[in-house]
Motif scaffolding. Structure first.
Motif, PDB file in Angstrom:
ATOM      1  N   PRO A   1       0.828  -1.210   0.000  1.00 49.07           N
ATOM      2  CA  PRO A   1       0.000   0.000   0.000  1.00 49.07           C
ATOM      3  C   PRO A   1       0.867   1.267   0.000  1.00 49.07           C
ATOM      4  CG  PRO A   1       0.123  -0.869   2.214  1.00 49.07           C
ATOM      5  CD  PRO A   1       0.854  -1.860   1.339  1.00 49.07           C
ATOM      6  N   VAL A   2       0.246   2.366  -0.468  1.00 52.65           N
ATOM      7  CA  VAL A   2       0.965   3.627  -0.545  1.00 52.65           C
ATOM      8  C   VAL A   2       0.109   4.741   0.051  1.00 52.65           C
ATOM      9  CG1 VAL A   2       2.288   2.972  -2.599  1.00 52.65           C
ATOM     10  CG2 VAL A   2       0.077   4.139  -2.842  1.00 52.65           C
ATOM     11  N   ALA A   3       0.760   5.925   0.198  1.00 52.47           N
ATOM     12  CA  ALA A   3       0.060   7.134   0.632  1.00 52.47           C
ATOM     13  C   ALA A   3       0.156   8.163  -0.486  1.00 52.47           C
ATOM     14  CB  ALA A   3       0.677   7.676   1.916  1.00 52.47           C
ATOM     15  N   LEU A   4      -0.905   8.937  -0.661  1.00 59.46           N
ATOM     16  CA  LEU A   4      -0.922  10.038  -1.620  1.00 59.46           C
ATOM     17  C   LEU A   4      -1.061  11.333  -0.819  1.00 59.46           C
ATOM     18  CD1 LEU A   4      -1.056  10.895  -4.652  1.00 59.46           C
ATOM     19  CD2 LEU A   4      -3.566  10.825  -4.409  1.00 59.46           C
ATOM     20  N   LYS A   5      -0.110  12.255  -1.024  1.00 60.12           N
ATOM     21  CA  LYS A   5      -0.074  13.471  -0.207  1.00 60.12           C
ATOM     22  C   LYS A   5      -0.019  14.704  -1.088  1.00 60.12           C
ATOM     23  CE  LYS A   5       2.674  11.210   3.417  1.00 60.12           C
ATOM     24  NZ  LYS A   5       3.926  11.312   4.223  1.00 60.12           N
ATOM     25  N   ALA A   6      -0.684  15.755  -0.638  1.00 62.81           N
ATOM     26  CA  ALA A   6      -0.561  17.070  -1.264  1.00 62.81           C
ATOM     27  C   ALA A   6       0.582  17.809  -0.567  1.00 62.81           C
ATOM     28  CB  ALA A   6      -1.861  17.850  -1.109  1.00 62.81           C
TER      29      ALA A   6
ATOM     30  N   ARG B   1      -4.024  10.897   1.849  1.00 65.42           N
ATOM     31  CA  ARG B   1      -4.804   9.664   1.717  1.00 65.42           C
ATOM     32  C   ARG B   1      -3.875   8.497   2.023  1.00 65.42           C
ATOM     33  NH1 ARG B   1      -8.085  13.189   1.262  1.00 65.42           N
ATOM     34  NH2 ARG B   1      -9.925  13.274  -0.080  1.00 65.42           N
ATOM     35  N   LEU B   2      -4.242   7.700   3.016  1.00 61.01           N
ATOM     36  CA  LEU B   2      -3.377   6.618   3.495  1.00 61.01           C
ATOM     37  C   LEU B   2      -3.925   5.245   3.110  1.00 61.01           C
ATOM     38  CD1 LEU B   2      -2.704   7.992   7.116  1.00 61.01           C
ATOM     39  CD2 LEU B   2      -1.301   8.294   5.065  1.00 61.01           C
ATOM     40  N   ASP B   3      -3.010   4.257   3.152  1.00 57.95           N
ATOM     41  CA  ASP B   3      -3.365   2.837   2.969  1.00 57.95           C
ATOM     42  C   ASP B   3      -4.114   2.588   1.663  1.00 57.95           C
ATOM     43  OD1 ASP B   3      -2.232   1.674   5.311  1.00 57.95           O
ATOM     44  OD2 ASP B   3      -3.853   2.563   6.492  1.00 57.95           O
ATOM     45  N   LEU B   4      -3.633   3.148   0.579  1.00 59.12           N
ATOM     46  CA  LEU B   4      -4.218   2.884  -0.741  1.00 59.12           C
ATOM     47  C   LEU B   4      -3.678   1.547  -1.224  1.00 59.12           C
ATOM     48  CD1 LEU B   4      -3.817   6.495  -2.193  1.00 59.12           C
ATOM     49  CD2 LEU B   4      -5.797   5.504  -1.010  1.00 59.12           C
ATOM     50  N   ALA B   5      -4.575   0.553  -1.286  1.00 62.24           N
ATOM     51  CA  ALA B   5      -4.129  -0.837  -1.470  1.00 62.24           C
ATOM     52  C   ALA B   5      -3.902  -1.224  -2.922  1.00 62.24           C
ATOM     53  CB  ALA B   5      -5.153  -1.792  -0.836  1.00 62.24           C
ATOM     54  N   ASP B   6      -4.489  -0.474  -3.873  1.00 67.25           N
ATOM     55  CA  ASP B   6      -4.314  -0.854  -5.278  1.00 67.25           C
ATOM     56  C   ASP B   6      -4.464   0.386  -6.154  1.00 67.25           C
ATOM     57  OD1 ASP B   6      -7.100  -0.350  -5.504  1.00 67.25           O
ATOM     58  OD2 ASP B   6      -7.534  -2.425  -4.941  1.00 67.25           O
ATOM     59  N   GLU B   7      -4.314   0.167  -7.485  1.00 67.56           N
ATOM     60  CA  GLU B   7      -4.331   1.295  -8.418  1.00 67.56           C
ATOM     61  C   GLU B   7      -5.701   1.960  -8.455  1.00 67.56           C
ATOM     62  OE1 GLU B   7      -3.551   2.182 -13.176  1.00 67.56           O
ATOM     63  OE2 GLU B   7      -2.662   0.399 -12.220  1.00 67.56           O
TER      64      GLU B   7
END
Length: 814
Positions: free
Chosen positions: A628-633, A648-654
């Motif tokens: 999983p990844v995090a998307l940050k501004a 946005r945390l714990d993004l498990a897939d595309e």
């Protein structure tokens, strides 16, 4: 070096200055060739403390030594600094002769008042009255020799009190310099406190005095006092000589100086005057002699046990904290520090640090930092003649249950550990107080005792003197623990507690004749513990709490810890990287890759954040990092603002990633406005922040706190001076109010604080090893139960400062 000046330490001081200038210019090694017979010069190089190599070539001794300061060279330099500065102040405070320049013939003038105060105090040296308006045939004025000029005095003059208008001061300075006067006390106003013209007049005053080797107290000073029986100096505007005692006083403001002397001299209506003053200095604009100089004098002054200072400004905080740390290790130092901007007359270095941060750094140096002159005197009187408490456990006893409970609550508020109050009832006799105090002092679970007393009614009720003697005798025979008295409407008790063995003079029915030494004062026996009395429980407990914290600092200062060595630190590689980066310009904030590389050289890995200007590039970045990844501004107005929804945390897939990307851009604008990045998820933990900054006045400071509102809104940050030892790092983590969140608060899992402490030390090492690193910010640092992750970092570089506290001694720049 001329023969007449050899053996006076001039060569050693010159070598120190030359070495500092050489380091500033990139010179790292000196080579000296000395004739074998010149043993004095060889000794100068050897005693300097530098690491050296010695060889014998072609009939001369060749010495090579590195200019990098060593522990020994710093000790030599600072010992020489202390001796020189302390001696210069000692000459001012222990003169053999004083001339008052500007002694007017009309009563009430400044000069004549100071002359009268000197005579009234019984000054043991020679006095001279000087005024160019005196008649030619006037030989004596107010019982002392009179002269029209300092030049006319046949004998040496050590100190001149200058009480003439500012326009006439230059003429007086020239006369004093030509006569060989060693120091000036300039009372005149109209200098830097009056504006630009006065500031230039002050610069010229200092330059003029330095040309003759004279030191200056002032201008705009209140004066100086030394109560030693061998001196009896009152070269001030204080009309009454303070009682002889063990407290040193320093105040930049004359008005505050008057208030301090008055508080200490007063015996009733407040804190009892259980001890007096050793020396007093009011520096005014402190154009030359400053609080640092007086600290150097007090450090080894046998007549001063406690130092009290009121500082409206600190000209050199870096040096002050160094001197304060050394002084506080030997004797208590209590300071009130002005919170506003420096007065107009004070030339100080600008600091970017908040007032609270400077206060925290002073406390780290062992300074007992208080807020008011009332607290200054309260703490000083306790520390002057009571032993330091061994811990926070407090016994409370007295003849009032209510006053005992007030004292109990005050102890809890100050972080002390009080025992339940012992109520002796209002019928308690002096013997009851004596027995109860003796038992409390003998109790191994008690570290200090607060005695509360209210007026009692009845034939068996003890009188003030009887009660005071009962308390004193119990304290004298019991174990060495601090004893404080809280008295309500018992002014006589405060008087009685300090009467028998007090350093205060006996009441006199009449003022002694001017010029007649006062009656001798009976000193308290060596080691006698005089009991301070307070009119309010809160004041007594606050003073005790400061003593407890200071005693704890003294115990910890005995083992300050060490700066750990880490094998994976690449100091040389970091230096080369910094040099290459600075070649681009005078100062710069590093990019992400350069920041990660530099921090990596010191074992501080930063989790990679990949820019994602489009959804497709965000997906590629996530594929490279692994879900999983995090998307940050990362736009400035959104950075570190999870509360706004910019993370946005714990993004498990595309699919989740693209959905989150669309939400961010819909909420906050185009990708170029949001500046999104993708980062691999870190283990969950507590978000913290680590900062290091080089302040132009205070030096390098390391700060720590929890990320988010606790540090931003509430200012819950702790600070330490760099270099930070392992003990400093441990205490830094535990100093913030929200520290329980790191140690399992309310059943949460404790985080890896040893890893956090190691990170703090590594950042400290980076800034200490490379003064070009002027700012480091790690935010957030997520501390997990095992290990930690640095998710964001920034580093700023700038050319190193030309001088720091390792440079040669310098007088204020004028």
């Amino acid at each position: 070096m001329q023969d007449a000046h050899q053996g006076r330490g001039v060569a050693s001081a010159l070598l120190e200055h030359v070495a500092a200038v050489a380091r500033e210019r990139g010179i790292r090694r000196f080579a000296a060739e000395v004739l074998p017979a010149n043993t004095k010069m060889i000794k100068v190089f050897t005693d300097a403390g530098y690491t050296q190599k010695r060889s014998f070539e072609d009939g001369v001794v060749r010495l090579e030594f590195d200019l990098e300061p060593t522990e020994r060279s710093l000790a030599v330099q600072r010992a020489r600094e202390q001796r020189a500065e302390a001696r210069s102040v000692r000459r001012l405070l222990t003169p053999g002769s004083v001339a008052v320049v500007g002694t007017g013939r009309t009563s009430g003038g400044v000069g004549r008042s100071v002359l009268g105060n000197l005579r009234q105090a019984g000054f043991t040296g020679r006095l001279y009255a000087v005024n160019k308006a005196f008649p030619q045939d006037l030989k004596e004025f107010d019982g002392v020799p009179a002269h029209r000029s300092v030049r006319d005095i046949d004998e040496p003059v050590d100190v001149a009190v200058v009480a003439v208008p500012a326009d006439h001061v230059p003429e007086v300075v020239a006369e004093c310099g030509e006569h060989g006067v060693q120091g000036l006390v300039v009372l005149a106003a109209g200098y830097a406190e009056s504006g630009p013209e006065g500031r230039e007049r002050q610069r010229e005053l200092v330059r003029h005095a330095r040309a003759y080797g004279m030191r200056i107290i002032g201008p705009n000073a209140f004066g100086i006092i030394n109560t030693s029986p061998e001196v009896r100096l009152n070269a001030s505007l204080a009309p009454q000589m303070p009682r002889t005692g063990r407290i040193g006083l320093f105040a930049q403001s004359g008005a505050i100086g008057i208030a301090l002397l008055s508080r200490l001299h007063r015996r009733g209506g407040g804190v009892t005057g259980v001890t007096g003053v050793s020396t007093f200095v009011s520096s005014g604009n402190r154009a030359d002699v400053s609080g640092n100089d007086v600290l150097q004098y007090w450090y080894d002054d046998p007549d001063t046990d406690v130092a009290l200072m009121y500082l409206e400004s600190i000209g050199n905080p870096r040096k002050f904290t160094r001197l304060a740390r050394r002084t506080a290790a030997a004797k208590p130092l209590v300071v009130v520090q002005g919170a506003g901007s420096a007065p107009q007359g004070h030339t100080v270095r600008a600091t970017r640090l908040p007032h609270a941060t400077v206060s925290a750094l002073l406390r780290q140096a062992g300074v007992i930092r208080v807020d008011t002159i009332t607290e200054l005197v309260d703490a000083g009187l306790l520390l002057a003649r009571q032993p330091l408490p061994r811990g926070p456990r407090v016994a409370i006893l007295g003849n009032s249950e209510s006053l005992g409970l007030l004292t109990y609550d005050a102890c809890l508020s100050e972080g002390l550990r009080p025992q339940p109050p012992l109520d002796l009832t209002t019928e308690a006799s002096a013997e009851d107080f004596h027995a109860a105090l003796a038992r409390a002092l003998g109790d191994e679970t008690c570290d200090a005792v607060v005695v509360t007393a209210i007026p009692a009614i009845g034939e068996a009720s003890p009188g003030d003197a009887e009660l005071a003697e009962a308390l004193r005798s119990a304290a004298a025979t019991g174990p060495a623990k601090p004893v404080l008295v809280v008295h309500v409407e018992l002014g006589g008790l405060a008087e009685a507690l300090s009467a028998a063995t007090s350093t205060s003079p006996r009441a006199r029915s009449a003022t002694p004749e001017a010029g007649t030494p006062p009656a001798p004062v009976t000193e308290a026996p060596e080691g006698a513990h005089l009991i301070p009395a307070y009119p309010a429980a809160e004041r007594a407990v606050r003073a005790l709490a400061e003593a407890v914290k200071y005693a704890q600092w003294r115990r910890e200062a005995a083992d300050p810890g060490k700066v750990p060595e880490y094998e994976d630190i690449d100091e040389k590689g970091a230096a080369e990287l910094i040099g290459g980066l600075l070649a681009r310009g005078q100062g710069l904030t590093l990019g992400t890759d350069e920041t990660c590389e530099l921090l990596g050289r010191y074992g501080v890995p930063v989790r990679r954040a990949i820019p994602a200007p489009t959804p497709d590039e965000a997906a590629r970045a996530a594929g490279a990092l692994g879900y999983p990844v995090a998307l940050k501004a990362t736009a400035p107005h959104l950075r570190h603002r999870a509360d706004l929804g910019g993370v946005r945390l714990d993004l498990a897939d595309e699919e989740q990633l693209r959905r989150a990307y669309a939400e961010l851009t819909e909420l906050f604008g185009k990708p170029e406005e949001v500046r999104p990045v993708v980062q691999a998820m870190a283990p969950r933990g507590v978000d913290t922040i680590v900062r290091a900054v080089i302040d132009p006045a205070a030096g390098a400071v390391l700060s720590f706190g929890l990320a988010g509102p606790t540090s931003q809104l509430l200012g819950d940050m702790a600070h330490r001076l760099i270099p930070v030892t392992d003990r400093d790092a441990t205490s830094l983590v535990r100093s913030i109010r929200t520290a329980p969140l790191l140690f399992g608060w309310r059943g949460s899992t404790p985080v890896d604080t040893p890893a956090l402490e190691e990170l703090l030390v590594r950042v400290s090492r980076l800034v200490d090893d490379h003064p070009e690193v002027v700012a480091v910010t790690l935010e957030p640092v997520v501390v997990a139960p095992h290990g930690l992750s640095v998710l964001g970092a920034s580093v700023r570089l700038a050319p190193p400062p030309a001088r720091d506290d390792l440079g040669p001694r310098t007088l204020p720049a004028y």
